[in-house]
Design an enzyme around this catalytic site. Structure first.
Site, mmCIF file in Angstrom:
data_model
loop_
_atom_site.group_PDB
_atom_site.id
_atom_site.type_symbol
_atom_site.label_atom_id
_atom_site.label_comp_id
_atom_site.label_asym_id
_atom_site.label_seq_id
_atom_site.Cartn_x
_atom_site.Cartn_y
_atom_site.Cartn_z
ATOM 1 N N HIS A 1 15.956 68.137 32.583
ATOM 2 C CA HIS A 1 16.654 69.282 33.182
ATOM 3 C C HIS A 1 17.248 70.126 32.049
ATOM 4 O O HIS A 1 18.109 69.643 31.312
ATOM 5 C CB HIS A 1 17.768 68.808 34.108
ATOM 6 C CG HIS A 1 17.268 67.992 35.258
ATOM 7 N ND1 HIS A 1 18.055 67.073 35.921
ATOM 8 C CD2 HIS A 1 16.058 67.949 35.882
ATOM 9 C CE1 HIS A 1 17.360 66.511 36.898
ATOM 10 N NE2 HIS A 1 16.136 67.020 36.890
ATOM 11 N N MET B 1 22.490 62.631 35.654
ATOM 12 C CA MET B 1 23.298 62.683 36.868
ATOM 13 C C MET B 1 22.401 62.933 38.081
ATOM 14 O O MET B 1 21.412 63.654 37.990
ATOM 15 C CB MET B 1 24.303 63.834 36.733
ATOM 16 C CG MET B 1 25.257 63.976 37.891
ATOM 17 S SD MET B 1 26.377 62.566 37.965
ATOM 18 C CE MET B 1 27.233 62.914 39.493
ATOM 19 N N ASP C 1 17.364 62.646 41.010
ATOM 20 C CA ASP C 1 16.020 63.174 40.772
ATOM 21 C C ASP C 1 15.164 62.148 40.029
ATOM 22 O O ASP C 1 15.611 61.565 39.040
ATOM 23 C CB ASP C 1 16.107 64.481 39.971
ATOM 24 C CG ASP C 1 14.757 65.169 39.825
ATOM 25 O OD1 ASP C 1 13.909 64.985 40.716
ATOM 26 O OD2 ASP C 1 14.554 65.880 38.830
ATOM 27 N N SER D 1 18.095 63.770 32.390
ATOM 28 C CA SER D 1 18.995 64.903 32.648
ATOM 29 C C SER D 1 20.174 64.817 31.676
ATOM 30 O O SER D 1 19.955 64.793 30.471
ATOM 31 C CB SER D 1 19.451 64.908 34.114
ATOM 32 O OG SER D 1 20.183 66.069 34.409
ATOM 33 N N THR D 2 21.409 64.719 32.170
ATOM 34 C CA THR D 2 22.587 64.722 31.297
ATOM 35 C C THR D 2 22.503 63.596 30.262
ATOM 36 O O THR D 2 22.339 62.439 30.616
ATOM 37 C CB THR D 2 23.883 64.545 32.130
ATOM 38 O OG1 THR D 2 23.847 65.445 33.221
ATOM 39 C CG2 THR D 2 25.112 64.820 31.282
#
Length: 351
Positions: free
Chosen positions: A194, A287, A290, A168-169
């Protein structure tokens, strides 16, 4: 004791957007300390006010946001959330800003800004909160290891092995680092990052350009082959589908999981079920949580599982949760992950 507020400087050439962002961001734990209408004004205000986080418009007169970001990360690295319009044309520029060290990006709605921007209040505040805690050293470290495994020859891979990665991030750059270090004939890799819908195609092309493997945005019904990487498109879950002895990509419009679509857990659950011990799972920077439960399912099904370490993660959220849950066999710095994936994918050499 009162919590210290996150001090934000908003940089945008539109007075309306500056006003809207100030109103949206101002809350119990975030304070907009000032605004700037161009990078030159921003430079002076950064020196004077020392903000915790910048929001930075991509398109501005005098100097665009990417050029300003390049200078900023070289001279004074700090957390930056890029603000761009959500378009396919703008996607490469936004991805370049992540390459240069921005922590994250916020995509402004294309139409009816006054009505639609407030709908994204929670999302924008969360991105600023994450940015304020991000590991800026990790975002600004230049990658020197890209391509180190490209010349590896004579590796015999385990039959039917598949690699699944979630991020993600900070993940767009971490994924490039990993994928660009896998040899051209490497077993198939499936990825959930993401990312918004209009960005995933540009992202797949960007990774493809720096990799020996062929990298695709996954399409429904695509056959999963050796030497290929499949990235979940924004807004659709990616799972595996088995037909006879072959695997195919299947895309689902089912509801978000862990507030995400695509979700890493959805992919990992599918890999655990269909590949079991013939898989390697990996969670990179990001972050939230997930992927942690899915990685544990993969491990319980016999897969080898890896997570990125705290020191090299932009945000040690997803990998941390997986580690604390006991889902990870190994915790590794980013520059060791490709080597370990190759190691665990290879057959032992005969004496």
């Amino acid at each position: 004791m009162m919590q210290k507020k996150i001090r934000v400087l908003v940089i945008d050439d539109s007075h309306f957007v500056r006003t809207m962002l100030t109103e949206i961001l101002t809350c119990d734990d975030i304070e907009v300390i000032d605004t700037a209408n161009d990078p030159y004004e921003a430079r002076e205000k950064i020196k004077e006010l020392n903000p915790d986080v910048l929001t930075l418009d991509v398109e501005m007169p005098k100097m665009n946001g990417v050029t300003f970001l390049k200078n900023l990360m070289r001279l004074r690295p700090m957390p930056v959330v890029m603000v761009s319009t959500l378009t396919e044309e703008g996607a490469p520029t936004t991805l370049e800003s992540l390459e240069l060290g921005a922590v994250d990006y916020f995509a402004k709605p294309k139409q009816n800004l006054m009505e639609n921007l407030p709908l994204y209040t929670d999302q924008l505040r969360e991105k600023v909160r994450v940015a304020s805690k991000a590991n800026i050293v990790a975002t600004s470290v230049k990658k020197h290891s890209v391509g180190k495994n490209i010349g590896k020859k004579d590796i015999q891979y385990r039959p039917n092995i598949l690699v699944a990665i979630g991020a993600s991030t900070g993940g767009t750059e971490a994924l490039k680092e990993v994928i660009s270090n896998l040899p051209a004939d490497f077993p198939p890799v499936v990825i959930t990052q993401h990312i918004p819908p209009v960005f995933s195609s540009s992202f797949a092309k960007r990774v493809d350009q720096c990799s020996q493997m062929r990298v695709f945005e996954a399409h429904d019904g695509m056959k999963i082959k050796q030497g290929c990487v499949y990235i979940a498109p924004g807004d659709q879950h990616l799972v595996l589908k088995k037909v006879n002895y072959d695997l195919f990509c299947q895309l689902l419009d089912t509801p978000p999981v862990n507030r995400h679509r695509p979700a890493v857990d959805v992919l990992f659950d599918s890999v655990a079920e269909l590949k079991g011990r013939h898989a390697i799972g990996c969670i990179l920077t990001g972050m939230g949580n997930d992927g942690a439960k899915g990685l544990l399912k993969m491990k319980e099904a016999g897969a080898i599982t890896l997570v990125q370490d705290e020191k090299t993660s932009v945000v040690w959220g997803m990998p941390r949760v997986a580690y604390e849950m006991g889902a990870a066999d190994k915790v590794l710095p980013l520059n060791k992950i490709a080597d370990q994936i190759i190691h665990f994918s290879a057959l032992p050499k005969k004496a």
